[in-house]
Design a protein around this motif. Structure first.
Motif, PDB file in Angstrom:
ATOM      1  N   LEU A 146      -3.664 -27.378 -37.448  1.00  0.00           N
ATOM      2  CA  LEU A 146      -4.414 -28.038 -38.520  1.00  0.00           C
ATOM      3  C   LEU A 146      -3.853 -27.668 -39.884  1.00  0.00           C
ATOM      4  O   LEU A 146      -3.616 -28.535 -40.741  1.00  0.00           O
ATOM      5  N   ILE A 147      -3.616 -26.387 -40.078  1.00  0.00           N
ATOM      6  CA  ILE A 147      -3.098 -25.892 -41.352  1.00  0.00           C
ATOM      7  C   ILE A 147      -1.711 -26.457 -41.640  1.00  0.00           C
ATOM      8  O   ILE A 147      -1.423 -26.890 -42.765  1.00  0.00           O
ATOM      9  N   LEU A 148      -0.852 -26.473 -40.632  1.00  0.00           N
ATOM     10  CA  LEU A 148       0.499 -26.998 -40.828  1.00  0.00           C
ATOM     11  C   LEU A 148       0.473 -28.497 -41.103  1.00  0.00           C
ATOM     12  O   LEU A 148       1.264 -29.005 -41.912  1.00  0.00           O
ATOM     13  N   ALA A 149      -0.436 -29.217 -40.447  1.00  0.00           N
ATOM     14  CA  ALA A 149      -0.538 -30.654 -40.683  1.00  0.00           C
ATOM     15  C   ALA A 149      -1.038 -30.953 -42.084  1.00  0.00           C
ATOM     16  O   ALA A 149      -0.591 -31.920 -42.722  1.00  0.00           O
ATOM     17  N   LEU A 150      -1.950 -30.150 -42.587  1.00  0.00           N
ATOM     18  CA  LEU A 150      -2.421 -30.323 -43.966  1.00  0.00           C
ATOM     19  C   LEU A 150      -1.296 -30.011 -44.949  1.00  0.00           C
ATOM     20  O   LEU A 150      -1.115 -30.703 -45.953  1.00  0.00           O
ATOM     21  N   LYS A 151      -0.532 -28.969 -44.653  1.00  0.00           N
ATOM     22  CA  LYS A 151       0.612 -28.621 -45.490  1.00  0.00           C
ATOM     23  C   LYS A 151       1.624 -29.764 -45.521  1.00  0.00           C
ATOM     24  O   LYS A 151       2.172 -30.099 -46.581  1.00  0.00           O
ATOM     25  N   ALA A 152       1.860 -30.379 -44.373  1.00  0.00           N
ATOM     26  CA  ALA A 152       2.819 -31.480 -44.292  1.00  0.00           C
ATOM     27  C   ALA A 152       2.392 -32.665 -45.145  1.00  0.00           C
ATOM     28  O   ALA A 152       3.229 -33.449 -45.601  1.00  0.00           O
ATOM     29  N   GLN A 153       1.076 -32.784 -45.381  1.00  0.00           N
ATOM     30  CA  GLN A 153       0.555 -33.876 -46.199  1.00  0.00           C
ATOM     31  C   GLN A 153       0.394 -33.483 -47.668  1.00  0.00           C
ATOM     32  O   GLN A 153      -0.155 -34.246 -48.459  1.00  0.00           O
ATOM     33  N   GLY A 154       0.885 -32.277 -47.995  1.00  0.00           N
ATOM     34  CA  GLY A 154       0.915 -31.876 -49.395  1.00  0.00           C
ATOM     35  C   GLY A 154      -0.250 -31.038 -49.865  1.00  0.00           C
ATOM     36  O   GLY A 154      -0.414 -30.832 -51.075  1.00  0.00           O
ATOM     37  N   PHE A 155      -1.058 -30.526 -48.937  1.00  0.00           N
ATOM     38  CA  PHE A 155      -2.238 -29.748 -49.334  1.00  0.00           C
ATOM     39  C   PHE A 155      -2.059 -28.265 -49.026  1.00  0.00           C
ATOM     40  O   PHE A 155      -1.335 -27.876 -48.114  1.00  0.00           O
ATOM     41  N   SER A 156      -2.750 -27.460 -49.815  1.00  0.00           N
ATOM     42  CA  SER A 156      -2.753 -26.014 -49.606  1.00  0.00           C
ATOM     43  C   SER A 156      -3.997 -25.626 -48.821  1.00  0.00           C
ATOM     44  O   SER A 156      -5.005 -26.352 -48.827  1.00  0.00           O
ATOM     45  N   THR A 157      -3.930 -24.487 -48.162  1.00  0.00           N
ATOM     46  CA  THR A 157      -5.054 -24.030 -47.347  1.00  0.00           C
ATOM     47  C   THR A 157      -5.175 -22.515 -47.396  1.00  0.00           C
ATOM     48  O   THR A 157      -4.238 -21.810 -47.750  1.00  0.00           O
ATOM     49  N   VAL A 158      -6.353 -22.057 -46.996  1.00  0.00           N
ATOM     50  CA  VAL A 158      -6.538 -20.640 -46.694  1.00  0.00           C
ATOM     51  C   VAL A 158      -7.528 -20.563 -45.535  1.00  0.00           C
ATOM     52  O   VAL A 158      -8.535 -21.278 -45.514  1.00  0.00           O
ATOM     53  N   TRP A 159      -7.196 -19.755 -44.551  1.00  0.00           N
ATOM     54  CA  TRP A 159      -8.038 -19.559 -43.359  1.00  0.00           C
ATOM     55  C   TRP A 159      -8.967 -18.395 -43.645  1.00  0.00           C
ATOM     56  O   TRP A 159      -8.539 -17.255 -43.795  1.00  0.00           O
ATOM     57  N   ARG A 160     -10.254 -18.685 -43.716  1.00  0.00           N
ATOM     58  CA  ARG A 160     -11.250 -17.643 -43.967  1.00  0.00           C
ATOM     59  C   ARG A 160     -12.218 -17.573 -42.786  1.00  0.00           C
ATOM     60  O   ARG A 160     -12.454 -18.557 -42.090  1.00  0.00           O
ATOM     61  N   THR A 161     -12.776 -16.391 -42.585  1.00  0.00           N
ATOM     62  CA  THR A 161     -13.919 -16.235 -41.688  1.00  0.00           C
ATOM     63  C   THR A 161     -14.944 -15.361 -42.407  1.00  0.00           C
ATOM     64  O   THR A 161     -15.816 -15.871 -43.083  1.00  0.00           O
ATOM     65  N   GLY A 162     -14.812 -14.042 -42.293  1.00  0.00           N
ATOM     66  CA  GLY A 162     -15.746 -13.162 -42.995  1.00  0.00           C
ATOM     67  C   GLY A 162     -16.846 -12.667 -42.082  1.00  0.00           C
ATOM     68  O   GLY A 162     -17.047 -13.148 -40.960  1.00  0.00           O
ATOM     69  N   LEU A 163     -17.604 -11.714 -42.584  1.00  0.00           N
ATOM     70  CA  LEU A 163     -18.633 -11.059 -41.787  1.00  0.00           C
ATOM     71  C   LEU A 163     -19.813 -11.960 -41.467  1.00  0.00           C
ATOM     72  O   LEU A 163     -20.584 -11.672 -40.549  1.00  0.00           O
ATOM     73  N   LEU A 164     -19.960 -13.058 -42.199  1.00  0.00           N
ATOM     74  CA  LEU A 164     -21.122 -13.923 -41.990  1.00  0.00           C
ATOM     75  C   LEU A 164     -20.841 -15.083 -41.044  1.00  0.00           C
ATOM     76  O   LEU A 164     -21.770 -15.762 -40.601  1.00  0.00           O
ATOM     77  N   ALA A 165     -19.584 -15.313 -40.721  1.00  0.00           N
ATOM     78  CA  ALA A 165     -19.201 -16.521 -39.983  1.00  0.00           C
ATOM     79  C   ALA A 165     -19.955 -16.685 -38.675  1.00  0.00           C
ATOM     80  O   ALA A 165     -20.317 -17.807 -38.293  1.00  0.00           O
ATOM     81  N   ASN A 166     -20.200 -15.591 -37.972  1.00  0.00           N
ATOM     82  CA  ASN A 166     -20.842 -15.690 -36.662  1.00  0.00           C
ATOM     83  C   ASN A 166     -22.234 -15.086 -36.624  1.00  0.00           C
ATOM     84  O   ASN A 166     -22.745 -14.721 -35.554  1.00  0.00           O
ATOM     85  N   GLU A 167     -22.851 -15.020 -37.799  1.00  0.00           N
ATOM     86  CA  GLU A 167     -24.261 -14.644 -37.836  1.00  0.00           C
ATOM     87  C   GLU A 167     -25.100 -15.784 -37.255  1.00  0.00           C
ATOM     88  O   GLU A 167     -24.726 -16.965 -37.388  1.00  0.00           O
ATOM     89  N   PRO A 168     -26.215 -15.480 -36.594  1.00  0.00           N
ATOM     90  CA  PRO A 168     -27.017 -16.525 -35.936  1.00  0.00           C
ATOM     91  C   PRO A 168     -27.393 -17.697 -36.852  1.00  0.00           C
ATOM     92  O   PRO A 168     -27.371 -18.852 -36.411  1.00  0.00           O
ATOM     93  N   ILE A 169     -27.717 -17.408 -38.109  1.00  0.00           N
ATOM     94  CA  ILE A 169     -28.121 -18.483 -39.020  1.00  0.00           C
ATOM     95  C   ILE A 169     -26.962 -19.433 -39.284  1.00  0.00           C
ATOM     96  O   ILE A 169     -27.145 -20.656 -39.347  1.00  0.00           O
ATOM     97  N   VAL A 170     -25.759 -18.897 -39.429  1.00  0.00           N
ATOM     98  CA  VAL A 170     -24.584 -19.735 -39.681  1.00  0.00           C
ATOM     99  C   VAL A 170     -24.222 -20.528 -38.429  1.00  0.00           C
ATOM    100  O   VAL A 170     -23.904 -21.723 -38.500  1.00  0.00           O
ATOM    101  N   LYS A 171     -24.300 -19.878 -37.271  1.00  0.00           N
ATOM    102  CA  LYS A 171     -24.045 -20.602 -36.016  1.00  0.00           C
ATOM    103  C   LYS A 171     -25.032 -21.756 -35.852  1.00  0.00           C
ATOM    104  O   LYS A 171     -24.656 -22.870 -35.460  1.00  0.00           O
ATOM    105  N   ALA A 172     -26.294 -21.492 -36.159  1.00  0.00           N
ATOM    106  CA  ALA A 172     -27.317 -22.528 -36.027  1.00  0.00           C
ATOM    107  C   ALA A 172     -27.040 -23.681 -36.989  1.00  0.00           C
ATOM    108  O   ALA A 172     -27.242 -24.854 -36.649  1.00  0.00           O
ATOM    109  N   TYR A 173     -26.546 -23.371 -38.181  1.00  0.00           N
ATOM    110  CA  TYR A 173     -26.239 -24.405 -39.164  1.00  0.00           C
ATOM    111  C   TYR A 173     -25.197 -25.383 -38.616  1.00  0.00           C
ATOM    112  O   TYR A 173     -25.292 -26.595 -38.817  1.00  0.00           O
TER     113      TYR A 173
END
Length: 215
Positions: free
Chosen positions: A150-177
């Protein structure tokens, strides 16, 4: 006649594009992949729906044992970023409460503003399947491979990216969202957009410490 002329022009343009792509050397492709960098300062223009679909199509070519497609892609943009910010804030407050702490106003605002750091966020979540020949870790790795595509395909189309997760990514409230089950994972928040920043030069990569040949 005009329609025929336009069609001929389009065909000629397509052929020229194909010829240019055919002339890209293996070395150029390898150097292009090695030039990938994470860029956190992202603004508009952002990828269109068509460009995102193109990138997700590339993501779906990731190695996928038994073709289980153990991943899903959720695009957050516009006002929806504020809703994600509320979910992240609720998760942070819940996590702090469990630890007997209270978030400061600064921490609350910072957490709420996290999704505003890019015009588009593509969240990649797992959709694990029960299969006797495909253990969970393989499916999780497949999701990670999909993120890289996904990241490489976005780059190929001229866009920049950053892959983030963080301590909240898999908290129950975020999963439910995101509608993610208890046994699944939020594997990536792929922040994407445009950046005027110069891409930092990568230090030379030394493979000797991570590579071993056996004969």
């Amino acid at each position: 006649m005009q329609a025929e002329s336009t069609a001929a022009t389009t065909t000629s343009s397509d052929e020229e594009t194909l010829q240019q792509n055919a002339n890209v050397s293996d070395e150029q492709i390898i150097n292009w992949i090695k030039s990938r960098r994470s860029i956190g300062n992202l603004n508009i223009p952002a990828p269109t729906q068509a460009q995102i679909k193109q990138a997700v199509t590339c993501a779906m070519t990731a190695p996928d044992h038994k073709k289980l497609q153990p991943w899903r892609f959720i695009v957050t943009q516009g006002n929806a970023r504020h809703q994600l910010g509320k979910a992240l804030l609720a998760a942070a407050e819940d996590k702090a409460l469990e630890a007997g702490e209270i978030l400061s106003d600064k921490e609350r605002q910072k957490t709420y503003n996290m999704p505003l750091r890019a015009p588009v966020i593509i969240t990649v979540v797992t959709k694990m399947q029960q299969h006797e020949k495909v253990p969970e870790f393989e499916q999780l790795l497949s999701a990670g491979a999909a993120v890289q595509n996904l990241i490489l395909a976005l780059k190929a189309q001229g866009f920049s990216t950053v892959w983030r997760t963080g301590l909240l990514a898999n908290e129950p409230i975020v999963k439910a969202y995101f509608g993610v089950g208890a046994d699944d994972y939020v594997t990536a928040f792929v922040y994407t957009g445009s950046s005027s920043c110069d891409f930092p030069q990568r230090d030379p990569l030394e493979v000797e410490s991570v590579l071993r040949f056996e004969e």
